[in-house]
Design a protein around this motif. Sequence first.
Motif, short mmCIF file in Angstrom:
data_model
loop_
_atom_site.label_atom_id
_atom_site.label_comp_id
_atom_site.label_asym_id
_atom_site.label_seq_id
_atom_site.Cartn_x
_atom_site.Cartn_y
_atom_site.Cartn_z
N LYS A 884 -13.87 -1.36 2.03
CA LYS A 884 -14.27 -0.65 0.81
C LYS A 884 -13.74 0.78 0.85
O LYS A 884 -13.39 1.28 1.92
N ILE A 885 -13.71 1.37 -0.33
CA ILE A 885 -13.27 2.77 -0.42
C ILE A 885 -14.52 3.64 -0.39
O ILE A 885 -15.42 3.50 -1.20
N SER A 886 -14.57 4.51 0.61
CA SER A 886 -15.72 5.40 0.70
C SER A 886 -15.21 6.80 1.00
O SER A 886 -14.00 7.05 1.00
N ASP A 887 -16.11 7.70 1.27
CA ASP A 887 -15.69 9.06 1.58
C ASP A 887 -14.90 9.13 2.89
O ASP A 887 -14.29 10.15 3.19
N LEU A 888 -14.96 8.07 3.67
CA LEU A 888 -14.19 8.07 4.92
C LEU A 888 -12.70 7.88 4.65
O LEU A 888 -11.88 8.21 5.49
N ASP A 889 -12.37 7.30 3.50
CA ASP A 889 -10.98 6.92 3.27
C ASP A 889 -10.14 8.07 2.76
O ASP A 889 -9.57 8.02 1.68
N GLN A 890 -10.09 9.13 3.55
CA GLN A 890 -9.30 10.28 3.16
C GLN A 890 -8.14 10.48 4.14
O GLN A 890 -8.21 10.07 5.29
N PHE A 891 -7.11 11.13 3.65
CA PHE A 891 -5.89 11.36 4.43
C PHE A 891 -5.54 12.84 4.37
O PHE A 891 -5.99 13.56 3.48
N VAL A 892 -4.69 13.23 5.30
CA VAL A 892 -4.11 14.58 5.18
C VAL A 892 -3.05 14.50 4.10
O VAL A 892 -2.09 13.74 4.21
N LEU A 893 -3.24 15.25 3.03
CA LEU A 893 -2.31 15.20 1.89
C LEU A 893 -1.25 16.28 2.00
O LEU A 893 -0.24 16.23 1.30
#
Lengths: 1063, 493
Positions: A884-893
């Motif tokens: 699932k997509i949650s707040d954990l699914d972040q990347f260095v942009l």
Amino acid sequence: MKETIIRKRGKAGKTFYRLKALFFLFLLTVITTGTVFPQELTITGTVTEETGAALPGASVAVKGTTIGTLTGGDGSYSIRASRNSVLVFSFVGMEPLEVPVANQSTINVTLRTQMVGLDELVVIGYGTQSRKTITTAITQVGSEKIEEVPLPNVTRALQGKISGVRILQTTGQPGKEASVVIRGGSSISKSSDPLYLVDGFPREINDINPRDIASIEVLKDAAATSIYGARASNGVILITTKSGEKGTSNIDFTVTTGFQEFGRKIETITAEEYLLLYRPAIENASSANKNYLTGPTATGINTDISTWTTRFLAEGEEVPEGWHTTVDPVTGNTLVFQDNDLQEQLFQRAMQVNYYLSASGGTDKITYFTGVGYTKQEGVAVGTQYDRWTVRNNIKYAVNDKISLTSNYDHSFSRTNQFENEANLFTRGAFNAKTIRDYFPDGTPGWGNNATLANPLWVNYTRINDRTFQRSTIGLSGDWEIIPNLHFRPSGNYYTEHYTRDYFEKLHNFNTQRPGEAERDQSQRWQYEMLLTYDLKKIGKHDLSVLAGYSNLYIEDQDVSAEAYGAPTDNIPTLNVSPVPTSAFSSFSEERLISYFGRLLYNYDDKYLLTASIRNDGSSRFGAENKFALFPSFSAGWIVSGEPFMSGVDNLISFLKVRATYGQTGNNDIGRYASQGTYAATFPYGGSAGIRATAMPNLALRWEKTTQYDVGFDLHLFPKENIEMSFDYYYKRSDDLLFSKQLPRETGFNSVEMNIGSVAYNGFEFLVSTKNIRTKNFSWITDFNIAYNTNKVLELPDREGIDKNRVNGIIFPDGTGVGGIAEGEKLNSIIGWQVAFLIDNDEQASAALYDERAAGYDPITKKATKGKKFPGDFEWVENWEDGKISDLDQFVLGYEVPHTTGGMTNTFAFKGIQLNIFTDFAIGHSICDMARAWLNGVGARQVQPTTDVLDAWKEPGDAARTMQPKILFHDPSAQQNHTRNNSYYTYRADFICIREVTLGYDIPERITSRVGLKRVKTYVAGNNLHYFTKYPGFSPEVGGEIRHNGGKYPTFRTVVFGLNIGL
Amino acid sequence: MKKITIILVLLIMTISYACENNLDLAPISSITTSSFWKTEDDAEGALYGMYSQFRSTLNNNENILYWMDFRSGFWTIGTSGGAGDNEKLWQNNMDATTTSTNWSSLYTLINDCNLILKYVPDISFSNQTFKDEVLGHAYFVRAYAYFKLAQLWGDVPIVKEGFESIDQELYNPRSPVSEVYELVKADVAEAVAKLPSSSPGAKPWLASKEAANMLKTEIYLWLAKRAAGGSADLSEAKTAIDAVLLNSYILEANYADAFRNDKSKEIIFSIYFDYAEEPNPSGRDIGQYGWNFVNNINYVPAALRDIVPHSGSTQWLTLSPDYTLRFLKPESEDQRTAVNWQEIPNPSGGTVKWINKYLGTLIEGTRRFYDDIRIYRQAEAYLFKAEVENALNNKDVAIQNLNEVAERAYGIQDYYPLSLTKDEVDAAILEERLIEFAAEGKSWLDIIRFGKAFELITSLVGREGDNQGNILLFPVNQDVISRNTKIIQTPGY
């Protein structure tokens, strides 16, 4: 109508009197430094260059007097001087030559091109040193590079000119200095501002007249800065103001006038496009309030007293003049409305004027410099302005041959009109929907959506927000040569800064109480220093100079402010008529810094160079055990080209110096009492004073310490072409970082100041200067610099179960994570969600990952299915793979700070014409523009979206042509396509800027001399002329914040015309 | 050489004489940890500081609504603005990032209490009674804070020391909710013992013995109904509420007066507001959370501006049809309706609606929202009494007390007949509570206490098993967990 509304309170009358007073002061100084003429004979001759060409405009002066002349067009001169005097011939870029008269009546001389200024003196901490023997990384910027920059700010004039120094114009508010970061800074979370010293004294960089400055030295490596110990980790900028020269007398007058204009606009859709897109969107958004269609809103139906104009055309009514019309897609009726682009109305072409008058000169006994200046700079945003008066007086006089005294005095007064809450106005208010009313019949502008999303023009109309600063420095220093070459130099400096701020809101529809605020702050600094220097000049091949010193700096700040409301009239903006006080505040704080320092400079045979320094600094900011710290440095240099074995190649290499340095410096940038913990008494309740613990103490707090190594070389090639280059590689490591460490929420404190961890910075700097063409009439010089800087976190405090001891950022259940600060990673990362693709159809939508943030409201079934996605929404990329997509699914942009910066200047000279073209660049940083996203995403807030939305997804198949998510009115489905930091709204912010172009013409002396003038120069100069960048916001120069331009006042473009007269 | 000696002597003299070398500079305008907690005045300052934080904890970010009202689904967006995260509470679709899942401000408040409880006992007071009173306030506020933590999150960390040094244990795990209840019970007992009895209408914004007894009643009612406390806890509740009813609080004849007058004798405990204490730095007329309830001036047609309360701020919140259609009776029947809710036709289409409670005061044309937040009123004392007695099977006493409130509302004596069954009485008490305390931050926890969450709350019907049965608890905010990895997320979230 508009004119009268937007004009600020005129101060013209006051200005005039101030100028008059300053001019009187100036005359007094000139008159008191009279000149004397001794007995003499007439000497004539010609001055030529090495090429044999005549050298017009060269200076010929009688040494030790004020007598002097310039050579004519054919290089000839004529001067009267006594038989036993000495003539001094000089010309910019040439080595000066002294010739004794010795009864000669004809003296012809040839001036040689200055050998790359190796004998030039460079200001180092507590002294000067020749460029040749310097072993540390110091960049000097002479007055000529600052003077013609058409901006009244010192730091802005330096932009791109110093390798390894990043200067950021983060705000276009007139008068504001740029922020300066040397070699990437040194700290994770504390200030990266360098220490500014003006004539040896720490003061604010603001309100210094750039024309008063003789040179700026930027001390970059720790061997150069560690003589300033505790405050030097971020580098030191030494500003030396002008002084008079013996035997000269100059009067210099400069006037410039020009304009500034808004540089880059954010393109938004038209009022008609807005209504055609958003009225159907409101109609279709089931959960949205229909008030937006029928009520007095930007998209709704308004009356004459509404701030918005949209309404239906009445039957038989003509479309009002200047209004627009379209067919309403919802009802089919005719809509009429205004189309007012607030960006166009808010940003104006603004004028600036600048007057500067100086006199300098001197005799054997006394030298003087006096400068007075006035600058007025209107802001490109209506209603903002900056006015500044400066006066500076530097006098040095010899009491006898052993003792001399120097006195400095400077005073500045500045007044700034600015907006109170820039972020609100420039990222939000300026984008009120274009259907806003321009002016009501009573002349007031449309006020905008609400108090925090207000029309800036209306804010300007209803608010008074004035600030003034008065800053004065008084300095006195002595120099007593006790025995030959042993100097005792005591000095005392006093600096005072008075700040006033007055705020008043006129009666207006959002607030009828006329709140007012007044603030009066005073800051004072005292510094006493004693230096003992001993210059053992040249004993054989040894050259030794030693320095010992003591410094005591005391700072105290007193602030007073008050707030009240209830004034009966708009005409009195002061608090005396506001009967209801709401706040009264005064405070006092102080700090002291005591330092002992010493330095040894040694060189052997002008080839082997050694410098060592040490400073012991004590600061009142730290706990009892940690007040003092020791900052040593060593550096060594070897002038390879001075070795006999190099003599064979001196046609190729005229100068080569290699150098290596080591040094330690500190950073004490914590609150004055942070180590002691704070209880604040600002929590009243029920009419009684309340006190609460607001900061946790940490008595173990100590200096942040930076150790820096630097190796480099200076190389001059091909003596004729004069190719000069310089290279530095550095590595610096900051330990015991001062860090506001986040505490668990259960402690009741957000963070505590601690010394934790280490970070390393490294990089290189390279600069090259070539004289591409040098003929009699034409020359072309290129200066180029480039610097690369990167960083890595080395050590953080142990966090159980957390990989890389990451702090902040996102932490995954297994302890790994992304963003924040983590061991082995770079600082300043921007994190957010990564867009995988734009969901185009129902199959893709139902196959999309469950999105924890999505409420999943379906406008058709009117049911919310948590986690559900729809066509036209972004599908995100998973990072923490749990399906699932949650707040954990972040990347260095991306990263906020560029890794590579630099600049290039090309200077062309043809006869009396000079053309200077300067560009600078920054590479490697990104901007996550959530303000743009906000405009595109929140139709509900009555703001004008950017033209991005014209490409928005509408129906299946559109994803082939666009990545712009669908237009949503509100986001009842909480898909947050526009409200979470994401890769779609993250732009590469690399840019090249045409920073300065200056075209100048020196009117030949044969013409100016007819009217009794030494020099007349006219020029036109432009600044910030154009950015080449892919970033679509106001300016790619952002200070690290998410949102375009950091919510600051947009930067602007400047063009001025200048006239400089010397007599 | 002689000259050098002279100069060195001069130098040393100047350094030691002319320059002040003191690096131990104690702050003059602020107080440090080492200089505080010395006198009675310090204790008094800390007391008001704690209450100031109490106000911020409940009012900032509209916490009182987010924590204790929104999840009943009785709310919706006002005339403008999006629902944002609110929707997740209204729909009971919360996650670890939802606004209001951060318990930080409650622990900030607890830390203030802990420091008072740590230091004040060792400070010598001229008046021992006042010392007890200060301690009583701290026990009261700490009991309140931990009680709300336990009600909302269940297991929560217990910190009792007060944080002053990084050498303390900063990282504490969640303790079982039963231990939290023990602490709450002990604290409220201390508060009841130490706080003086109040005189109604004097200073309702400071806790009193009656306020502590109201809290005690609420705690024991909750424990009896939600933590299987049984009749022992009910009799504790009865003792407490009886003590409150002995005092001379009144029911205002006019329901509105309980809200328009901050010193109403109906108020047992409130949170103080005043412009001078919380002037909003951004210049908005924001104070008490009621600013969310009135219309923005732009959305009020000129013809209605005299009637419709408005301000420069946005109307973010209003009551949803789910509430207004189910619980609001016509104004002619229930005098509370006109205070709780208004909706009138808008000449340019649609209606203008607003919550008519906590309207603030018009000061020279500008609306200032500085009504005190009512925490406990006499109406609630009657309803608590009714609830306790009904639970103890004293149905008639319960109805009698319920009718005190009903009579004021409907103007009818013995509104509820004695013939009602126990369940019907409970249902009536809950319904009266939901109307009586509209928009006062009570509904969510009331509905849970009566065990009606899965019946009464539309979005919760049939969701008993959601989030591993923890749907009635709040998730713990991501920020809290990432700062303290000993905190384990509420299972199911």
